[in-house]
Design a protein around this motif. Structure first.
Motif, PDB file in Angstrom:
ATOM      1  N   PRO B 326       1.014  -1.698  -0.415  1.00  0.00           N
ATOM      2  CA  PRO B 326      -0.418  -0.076   0.344  1.00  0.00           C
ATOM      3  C   PRO B 326       0.771   1.588   0.225  1.00  0.00           C
ATOM      4  O   PRO B 326       0.017   2.439  -0.356  1.00  0.00           O
ATOM      5  CB  PRO B 326      -0.708  -0.230   1.216  1.00  0.00           C
ATOM      6  N   LEU B 327       1.979   1.363   0.095  1.00  0.00           N
ATOM      7  CA  LEU B 327       3.229   2.676   0.360  1.00  0.00           C
ATOM      8  C   LEU B 327       2.778   3.146  -1.067  1.00  0.00           C
ATOM      9  O   LEU B 327       2.807   1.990  -1.903  1.00  0.00           O
ATOM     10  CB  LEU B 327       4.153   1.723   1.211  1.00  0.00           C
ATOM     11  N   PRO B 328       3.903   4.388  -1.426  1.00  0.00           N
ATOM     12  CA  PRO B 328       3.485   4.919  -2.261  1.00  0.00           C
ATOM     13  C   PRO B 328       5.030   4.782  -3.331  1.00  0.00           C
ATOM     14  O   PRO B 328       6.360   4.067  -2.263  1.00  0.00           O
ATOM     15  CB  PRO B 328       4.568   6.465  -2.337  1.00  0.00           C
ATOM     16  N   PHE B 329       5.510   4.556  -4.732  1.00  0.00           N
ATOM     17  CA  PHE B 329       6.569   4.071  -5.022  1.00  0.00           C
ATOM     18  C   PHE B 329       7.978   4.124  -4.289  1.00  0.00           C
ATOM     19  O   PHE B 329       8.155   3.376  -3.570  1.00  0.00           O
ATOM     20  CB  PHE B 329       6.196   3.820  -6.600  1.00  0.00           C
ATOM     21  N   LEU B 330       8.010   5.343  -3.944  1.00  0.00           N
ATOM     22  CA  LEU B 330       9.520   6.254  -4.017  1.00  0.00           C
ATOM     23  C   LEU B 330       9.549   5.608  -1.929  1.00  0.00           C
ATOM     24  O   LEU B 330      10.534   5.026  -2.075  1.00  0.00           O
ATOM     25  CB  LEU B 330       9.408   7.074  -3.918  1.00  0.00           C
ATOM     26  N   GLU B 331       8.732   5.416  -1.819  1.00  0.00           N
ATOM     27  CA  GLU B 331       8.700   4.542  -0.051  1.00  0.00           C
ATOM     28  C   GLU B 331       9.665   3.147  -0.118  1.00  0.00           C
ATOM     29  O   GLU B 331      10.220   2.822  -0.173  1.00  0.00           O
ATOM     30  CB  GLU B 331       7.696   4.705   0.854  1.00  0.00           C
ATOM     31  N   ARG B 332       8.847   2.562  -1.060  1.00  0.00           N
ATOM     32  CA  ARG B 332       9.140   1.178  -1.218  1.00  0.00           C
ATOM     33  C   ARG B 332      10.214   1.086  -2.089  1.00  0.00           C
ATOM     34  O   ARG B 332      10.925   0.112  -1.944  1.00  0.00           O
ATOM     35  CB  ARG B 332       7.918   0.455  -2.341  1.00  0.00           C
ATOM     36  N   ARG B 333      10.801   2.193  -2.278  1.00  0.00           N
ATOM     37  CA  ARG B 333      11.753   1.723  -3.040  1.00  0.00           C
ATOM     38  C   ARG B 333      13.047   2.493  -2.206  1.00  0.00           C
ATOM     39  O   ARG B 333      13.799   1.571  -2.379  1.00  0.00           O
ATOM     40  CB  ARG B 333      12.508   2.973  -3.974  1.00  0.00           C
ATOM     41  N   SER B 334      13.200   3.263  -1.358  1.00  0.00           N
ATOM     42  CA  SER B 334      14.090   3.587  -0.420  1.00  0.00           C
ATOM     43  C   SER B 334      14.378   2.429   0.284  1.00  0.00           C
ATOM     44  O   SER B 334      15.319   1.266   0.971  1.00  0.00           O
ATOM     45  CB  SER B 334      13.727   4.672   0.192  1.00  0.00           C
ATOM     46  N   ARG B 335      12.935   1.620   0.960  1.00  0.00           N
ATOM     47  CA  ARG B 335      13.411   0.265   1.875  1.00  0.00           C
ATOM     48  C   ARG B 335      14.081  -0.742   0.162  1.00  0.00           C
ATOM     49  O   ARG B 335      14.579  -1.867   1.370  1.00  0.00           O
ATOM     50  CB  ARG B 335      12.121  -0.003   2.068  1.00  0.00           C
TER      51      ARG B 335
END
Ligand SMILES: [Zn+2]
Lengths: 336, 534
Positions: B326-335
């Motif tokens: 459910p997180l925004p793409f950029l947040e997933r990307r940093s994870r």
């Protein structure tokens, strides 16, 4: 007198020297006795043709009134002398008018069955086993792999598909003499009362069947003037198989291509022809019917013609019946 | 068993995708549990049933019929299972409807019989079945239904049947087992959604839409990030509680073919990425190389060494206990960046971003990618959640323009379904051999890309220029001075030992009919070979 003195294979067909006639000759001859109206058995251009009334009429429809020099009608069961040879015709159960021909002289008797089947067919008289010394059998489906299922079950599959795909035209390939009318009649027997559309090649023969008391229900020509592509959606259209591969078939919307034939038992055959719904409906005997018929006639000798002779000859061998292939040429089973 | 046998026979002969889905969905609707679930498992390849060798089958039929008659029959039919199903000496019509054993009854009887009694129990079942059902049962126990229905297609039919998204089925699939009664109950709105009973399950994949004319004008470049689109296969690498799984993007478990990668999956999470041949961060091999590793049951050590695989990571769906979707793409990307940093560097690397300030700049980069294994760019909205399926808007793929080649029509085959009366499948070739005496060599087959009107024109050309017929196939005149030139577009080329030309095209389609072009001016094989080496 040996049986082969009474009937023997010649290049023109099966010949009876004392009676000077041929049975189902493939080339023009003086006197021909014809079992049924399929093109490979009934050809135009003979001097005299002896056949059942229906077969004579079918030949006239297909080839024109002048198909032979003269005609002689054979009444079923009636024994007639032809040049001193006793000849009689008996129902074969293959198509309307089809007959087996019994030939007898000097206490010997041979039955030439032509094409035949044993199961009930609402469009023609049923096969009658005739006792004989030599039985000449066809072998179109003369392999143990050919065992035709119940007709009603095949028709039920067609109707089930129509229910499942009501937006698609169901194109049924069926040979124009016999098979087409049988498919239509079986559909009626299964309760299908809607108009069935037919290819032009079927019209005359369907009308003839009707005139002989075989009710086919409402039929209409499958022509575009009949309302365009959409008009055939969810309808059954019957036509000769040859028309399916051609431009004619393009007038129908997303058709389900069905084919009514004994060959449809073999999956590869269906695949090769692009058949989506194979209907195993044959006007010929299947393997079980062939061997049962040989037993029913009580014949001590069997001659096998057109088809897969070797398996049937083998079966006779195992069962202690003398048998040989006749190697007649020119029969291509139009009827199936 | 009859209904199952009917279904198989219809599926084999039906070519239309929608008709297949309809046949399957109708079957699920009309057949009770547990039969429908077992049928489903048989189609997806998840049915556990004792297997029999062809020799056993032959032995059984030999006890029942003359070997010469059997030999004639087999010779005619050509397929052992079909021959036995047809000649099996149980008289048609004697099979009473209520005596027809159900699929589940047959499966249970065979499982219970065990090795010793297997053959006699199997023969007794055949005695009670009609010919199509015998064929179905024989195919089940000898393996290989081959009915032209993929597991993916079967799941789509289930989704149609239950009127839900196929992603929901895919997500559950590896956590449920035949005969799937709870699944059917849920699809029929009679029960709760089943709770998967396994670990490292597949998560339905998010897909993109191709960029079409006018799409980009409406979008603000600042809302999107771009990354290269790599030419491998999209995979999901999932690990949970020590269970490692590699899935294809349709949810097929392909772990077995990649033991080398699985060993390196010592993490807890689910990565979305591209499977490529090579060494992460150092060398990226071609799709042709990757193909050496695909569709294999066993992989030799030599294979693993010559064609090592790695995952180029696009996204992180699960991180330990956290569902990141459910997180925004950029947040997933940093994870993802943090996650990949802890993984073996030769097996996992990051798909780098492509910086751009406007669509024109990106278009320019797309056309001149820095690596031959790149097939375009991906555009992802910075705030996009990871949702299964192909939602319109958040993700786009903007592919490099396809390659084209001018080839000469050589063979045409009759189509299926709607097109069964047209010659609609085309084999085309390019010139090879000496310049003064060239020959055509086939390089591919295509059956789409043209309009209905063009189809009619080609069909007419085929009929008017037929040289020979073999069954449904016609060869057509294809000479230097006379032939039809087709412009064929394709995505890429693979080296092929199966084709005489040595090349195989990926996704070929007819892009234009070149009635204007003389056949002699069609391309030569060297043009394609150059592409292969480049
Ligand atoms: Zn006939």
């Amino acid at each position: 007198m040996r049986p082969s003195d009474l009937l023997q294979p010649r290049p023109q067909g099966l010949y009876c020297p004392p009676g000077d006639f041929f049975i189902d000759p493939v080339k023009p001859v003086g006197r021909a006795l014809i079992t049924h109206g399929h093109a490979d058995h009934a050809r135009a251009g003979h001097g005299t043709v002896m056949a059942t009334r229906e077969t004579l009429e079918i030949m006239a429809i297909r080839y024109g009134e002048g198909f032979a020099g003269s005609r002689q009608e054979a009444r079923l069961g009636e024994r007639v002398a032809v040049n001193g040879v006793e000849v009689s015709f008996h129902p074969a159960g293959h198509v309307l008018g089809s007959a087996q021909i019994r030939v007898a002289q000097g206490g010997r008797c041979i039955v030439a069955s032509g094409d035949y089947k044993r199961r009930r067919d609402p469009t023609c008289l049923g096969f009658e086993p005739i006792a004989c010394d030599v039985f000449i059998t066809e072998a179109t489906f003369g392999l143990p792999v050919f065992r035709h299922p119940d007709d009603a079950g095949e028709i039920a599959r067609l109707l089930a598909s129509l229910g499942q795909f009501p937006e698609r035209t169901h194109l049924v390939g069926a040979y124009s003499l016999g098979k087409a009318q049988r498919v239509i009649r079986l559909l009626r027997d299964a309760g299908y009362a809607e108009t069935i559309y037919i290819h032009g090649a079927l019209e005359k023969l369907c009308a003839y069947y009707e005139s002989q008391g075989i009710a086919l229900g409402p039929l209409a020509p499958a022509t575009i003037d009949n309302g365009g592509k959409a008009a055939f959606a969810g309808k059954i259209v019957v036509g000769p198989p040859s028309a399916f591969a051609d431009r004619w078939a393009r007038r129908f919307s997303d058709p389900v291509s069905a084919f009514a034939s004994g060959w449809m038992r073999i999956r590869q055959r269906a695949k090769q022809r692009g058949v989506e719904l194979p209907l195993i409906l044959s006007d010929h005997s299947d393997w079980d019917e062939l061997v049962a018929t040989i037993a029913d006639t009580g014949a001590s000798e069997v001659w096998v013609t057109h088809g897969r002779e070797e398996a049937l000859v083998r079966w006779c061998e195992i069962n202690g019946i003398a048998a040989r292939p006749l190697h007649l040429v020119g029969y291509e089973d139009e009827g199936d | 068993m009859k209904l199952f046998a009917d279904l198989l026979d219809r599926l084999v002969l039906t070519s239309s995708r929608n008709a297949k889905l309809k046949l399957l969905a109708d079957y699920f609707a009309s057949v009770p549990d547990p039969d429908r679930g077992l049928a489903l498992a048989a189609i997806t390849g998840d049915l556990d049933i004792p297997s029999f060798k062809p020799a056993m089958l032959r032995a059984l039929v030999m006890e029942r019929m003359d070997p010469v008659l059997f030999a004639y029959s087999y010779d005619y039919v050509g397929d052992l299972a079909e021959t036995v199903s047809l000649v099996w000496p149980a008289r048609e019509g004697r099979v009473l409807h209520n005596a027809d054993p159900s699929l589940s009854e047959a499966v249970a009887a065979l499982i219970e019989a065990g090795r010793a009694n297997g053959p006699s129990v199997f023969a007794a079942l055949l005695d009670r079945l009609d010919a199509p059902s015998r064929f179905a049962l024989i195919k089940l126990v000898t393996g290989g239904l081959r009915i032209g229905v993929s597991a993916r297609r079967a799941k789509q039919a289930l989704a149609d049947f239950g009127q839900i998204e196929v992603a929901e089925i895919e997500e559950l699939w590896h956590g449920i087992a035949p005969p799937y009664e709870a699944l059917f109950a849920w699809l029929e709105k009679r029960g709760e959604k089943p709770v998967p009973q396994a670990q490292a399950l597949f998560r339905p994949v998010m897909l993109s839409n191709p960029v079409q004319d006018g799409d980009l004008e409406k979008l603000d470049p600042a809302d999107y990030r771009a990354e290269w689109k790599w030419d491998g296969i999209r995979v999901q690498a999932t690990s949970e509680g020590g269970v490692h799984r590699l899935y294809s993007r349709t949810g097929d478990d392909i772990s077995g073919a990649f033991p080398d990668l699985l060993e390196a999956m010592d993490f807890s999470g689910a990565i979305d990425g591209e499977l490529l041949v090579g060494v992460a961060g150092q060398h990226t091999g071609t799709f042709s190389d990757l193909q050496q590793r695909l569709n294999r049951k066993a992989v030799s050590a030599k294979m693993r060494e010559k064609f090592p695989v790695f995952v180029r990571c696009y996204d992180l769906l699960q991180d330990g206990h956290d569902d990141l979707r459910p997180l925004p793409f950029l947040e997933r990307r940093s994870r993802l960046e943090a996650f990949v940093a802890r993984l073996p560097a030769v097996r996992f690397d990051l798909s780098p971003f492509v910086d751009f300030s406007g669509w024109e700049e990106l278009d320019d980069r797309r056309r001149r990618p820095p690596h031959p294994v790149i097939e375009g760019v991906m555009l992802k909205r910075r705030d996009s959640a990871y949702v299964p399926g192909r939602p319109k808007g958040p993700w786009f793929k903007w592919k490099r323009d396809p390659h084209t080649v001018d080839a000469v029509l050589m063979y045409a085959q009759r189509g299926h379904g709607k097109r069964s009366s047209f010659y609609s499948d085309y084999t085309f070739g390019v010139w090879t051999g000496p310049e003064e005496k060239p020959e055509l060599v086939p390089v591919g087959k295509a059956y789409f890309g043209f309009t209905d009107e063009e189809l009619r024109q080609i069909d007419k050309f085929v009929r008017d220029n037929t040289v020979e017929r073999f069954g449904p196939v016609r060869s057509v005149r294809a000479e230097r001075g006379h032939g039809l030139v087709l412009e064929v577009a394709f995505e890429g080329l693979n080296r092929s030992t199966r084709h005489k030309s040595g090349v195989a095209m990926r996704f070929p389609r007819i892009s234009r009919l070149r009635w204007d072009k003389p056949a002699a001016e069609a391309d030569r094989l060297e043009t394609l070979q150059a592409l292969l080496d480049g």
